[in-house]
Design a protein around this motif. Structure first.
Motif, PDB file in Angstrom:
ATOM      1  N   LYS A   1      36.290  45.978  45.293  1.00  0.00           N
ATOM      2  CA  LYS A   1      37.141  44.891  45.813  1.00  0.00           C
ATOM      3  C   LYS A   1      36.348  43.832  46.570  1.00  0.00           C
ATOM      4  O   LYS A   1      36.647  42.650  46.492  1.00  0.00           O
ATOM      5  CB  LYS A   1      38.230  45.457  46.709  1.00  0.00           C
ATOM      6  CG  LYS A   1      39.333  46.137  45.951  1.00  0.00           C
ATOM      7  CD  LYS A   1      40.488  46.431  46.877  1.00  0.00           C
ATOM      8  CE  LYS A   1      41.594  47.113  46.134  1.00  0.00           C
ATOM      9  NZ  LYS A   1      42.585  46.210  45.628  1.00  0.00           N
ATOM     10  N   GLU A   2      35.328  44.254  47.316  1.00  0.00           N
ATOM     11  CA  GLU A   2      34.537  43.304  48.092  1.00  0.00           C
ATOM     12  C   GLU A   2      33.674  42.405  47.209  1.00  0.00           C
ATOM     13  O   GLU A   2      33.227  41.355  47.658  1.00  0.00           O
ATOM     14  CB  GLU A   2      33.657  44.046  49.094  1.00  0.00           C
ATOM     15  CG  GLU A   2      34.447  44.738  50.185  1.00  0.00           C
ATOM     16  CD  GLU A   2      33.565  45.472  51.167  1.00  0.00           C
ATOM     17  OE1 GLU A   2      32.346  45.213  51.202  1.00  0.00           O
ATOM     18  OE2 GLU A   2      34.104  46.317  51.894  1.00  0.00           O
ATOM     19  N   ASP A   3      33.432  42.823  45.984  1.00  0.00           N
ATOM     20  CA  ASP A   3      32.591  42.046  45.067  1.00  0.00           C
ATOM     21  C   ASP A   3      33.378  41.092  44.179  1.00  0.00           C
ATOM     22  O   ASP A   3      32.789  40.324  43.421  1.00  0.00           O
ATOM     23  CB  ASP A   3      31.770  42.984  44.179  1.00  0.00           C
ATOM     24  CG  ASP A   3      30.700  43.721  44.957  1.00  0.00           C
ATOM     25  OD1 ASP A   3      30.194  43.158  45.942  1.00  0.00           O
ATOM     26  OD2 ASP A   3      30.363  44.852  44.578  1.00  0.00           O
ATOM     27  N   MET A   4      34.706  41.120  44.259  1.00  0.00           N
ATOM     28  CA  MET A   4      35.519  40.270  43.383  1.00  0.00           C
ATOM     29  C   MET A   4      35.200  38.789  43.574  1.00  0.00           C
ATOM     30  O   MET A   4      35.094  38.041  42.606  1.00  0.00           O
ATOM     31  CB  MET A   4      37.006  40.507  43.627  1.00  0.00           C
ATOM     32  CG  MET A   4      37.549  41.712  42.928  1.00  0.00           C
ATOM     33  SD  MET A   4      37.267  41.649  41.176  1.00  0.00           S
ATOM     34  CE  MET A   4      38.837  41.045  40.662  1.00  0.00           C
ATOM     35  N   GLY A   5      35.024  38.358  44.796  1.00  0.00           N
ATOM     36  CA  GLY A   5      34.721  36.956  45.059  1.00  0.00           C
ATOM     37  C   GLY A   5      33.404  36.520  44.461  1.00  0.00           C
ATOM     38  O   GLY A   5      33.263  35.388  43.994  1.00  0.00           O
ATOM     39  N   LYS A   6      32.424  37.420  44.454  1.00  0.00           N
ATOM     40  CA  LYS A   6      31.122  37.094  43.882  1.00  0.00           C
ATOM     41  C   LYS A   6      31.195  36.965  42.365  1.00  0.00           C
ATOM     42  O   LYS A   6      30.493  36.162  41.774  1.00  0.00           O
ATOM     43  CB  LYS A   6      30.097  38.159  44.263  1.00  0.00           C
ATOM     44  CG  LYS A   6      29.794  38.167  45.728  1.00  0.00           C
ATOM     45  CD  LYS A   6      28.808  39.243  46.065  1.00  0.00           C
ATOM     46  CE  LYS A   6      28.566  39.238  47.571  1.00  0.00           C
ATOM     47  NZ  LYS A   6      27.636  40.247  47.968  1.00  0.00           N
TER      48      LYS A   6
ATOM     49  N   ILE B   1      34.000  36.158  40.608  1.00  0.00           N
ATOM     50  CA  ILE B   1      34.822  35.007  40.238  1.00  0.00           C
ATOM     51  C   ILE B   1      34.123  33.705  40.620  1.00  0.00           C
ATOM     52  O   ILE B   1      34.079  32.769  39.831  1.00  0.00           O
ATOM     53  CB  ILE B   1      36.214  35.099  40.894  1.00  0.00           C
ATOM     54  CG1 ILE B   1      36.941  36.324  40.329  1.00  0.00           C
ATOM     55  CG2 ILE B   1      37.017  33.840  40.642  1.00  0.00           C
ATOM     56  CD1 ILE B   1      38.224  36.660  41.031  1.00  0.00           C
TER      57      ILE B   1
ATOM     58  N   LYS C   1      33.200  30.249  43.150  1.00  0.00           N
ATOM     59  CA  LYS C   1      34.007  29.110  43.577  1.00  0.00           C
ATOM     60  C   LYS C   1      34.647  28.464  42.362  1.00  0.00           C
ATOM     61  O   LYS C   1      33.960  28.101  41.406  1.00  0.00           O
ATOM     62  CB  LYS C   1      33.148  28.088  44.306  1.00  0.00           C
ATOM     63  CG  LYS C   1      32.699  28.550  45.664  1.00  0.00           C
ATOM     64  CD  LYS C   1      31.966  27.455  46.391  1.00  0.00           C
ATOM     65  CE  LYS C   1      31.555  27.938  47.758  1.00  0.00           C
ATOM     66  NZ  LYS C   1      30.819  26.912  48.501  1.00  0.00           N
TER      67      LYS C   1
ATOM     68  N   GLU D   1      40.994  44.200  38.993  1.00  0.00           N
ATOM     69  CA  GLU D   1      40.678  44.737  40.322  1.00  0.00           C
ATOM     70  C   GLU D   1      40.461  46.217  40.279  1.00  0.00           C
ATOM     71  O   GLU D   1      41.152  46.995  39.818  1.00  0.00           O
ATOM     72  CB  GLU D   1      41.795  44.403  41.293  1.00  0.00           C
ATOM     73  CG  GLU D   1      41.863  42.933  41.584  1.00  0.00           C
ATOM     74  CD  GLU D   1      42.889  42.597  42.630  1.00  0.00           C
ATOM     75  OE1 GLU D   1      43.134  43.420  43.523  1.00  0.00           O
ATOM     76  OE2 GLU D   1      43.443  41.507  42.551  1.00  0.00           O
TER      77      GLU D   1
END
Length: 76
Positions: free
Chosen positions: A38-43, A45, A47, A76
């Motif tokens: 879950k913590e890596d989802m932003g990386k 996806i 900006k 996820e």
């Protein structure tokens, strides 16, 4: 193709051991489902979805020689 996706994504995340790629093959397409911590989802996806789009572009280019259409889903 699974190895390619895992190699690309593992270099980008903090938890490379939690990167999993599964595939669903249908008559006219192959769907690869990528799941990460879950913590890596932003990386993954990025900006405005730029990183995800770049990963998909590489995967689609690598799979262009196959007869079936290739899709990459990020879950996820």
């Amino acid at each position: 193709m699974k190895a390619l996706i895992e190699t690309i994504v593992s270099a980008l995340v903090d938890f490379p051991e939690e990167v999993t790629v599964t595939s669903k093959e249908e008559s006219d397409r192959i769907v690869y489902i990528l799941s990460v911590h879950k913590e890596d989802m932003g990386k993954i996806i990025g900006k405005q979805g730029r990183v995800a789009k770049a990963i998909r572009t590489v995967v689609y280019a690598a799979g262009s020689s196959q007869q079936k259409k290739i899709y990459l889903e990020i879950s996820e």
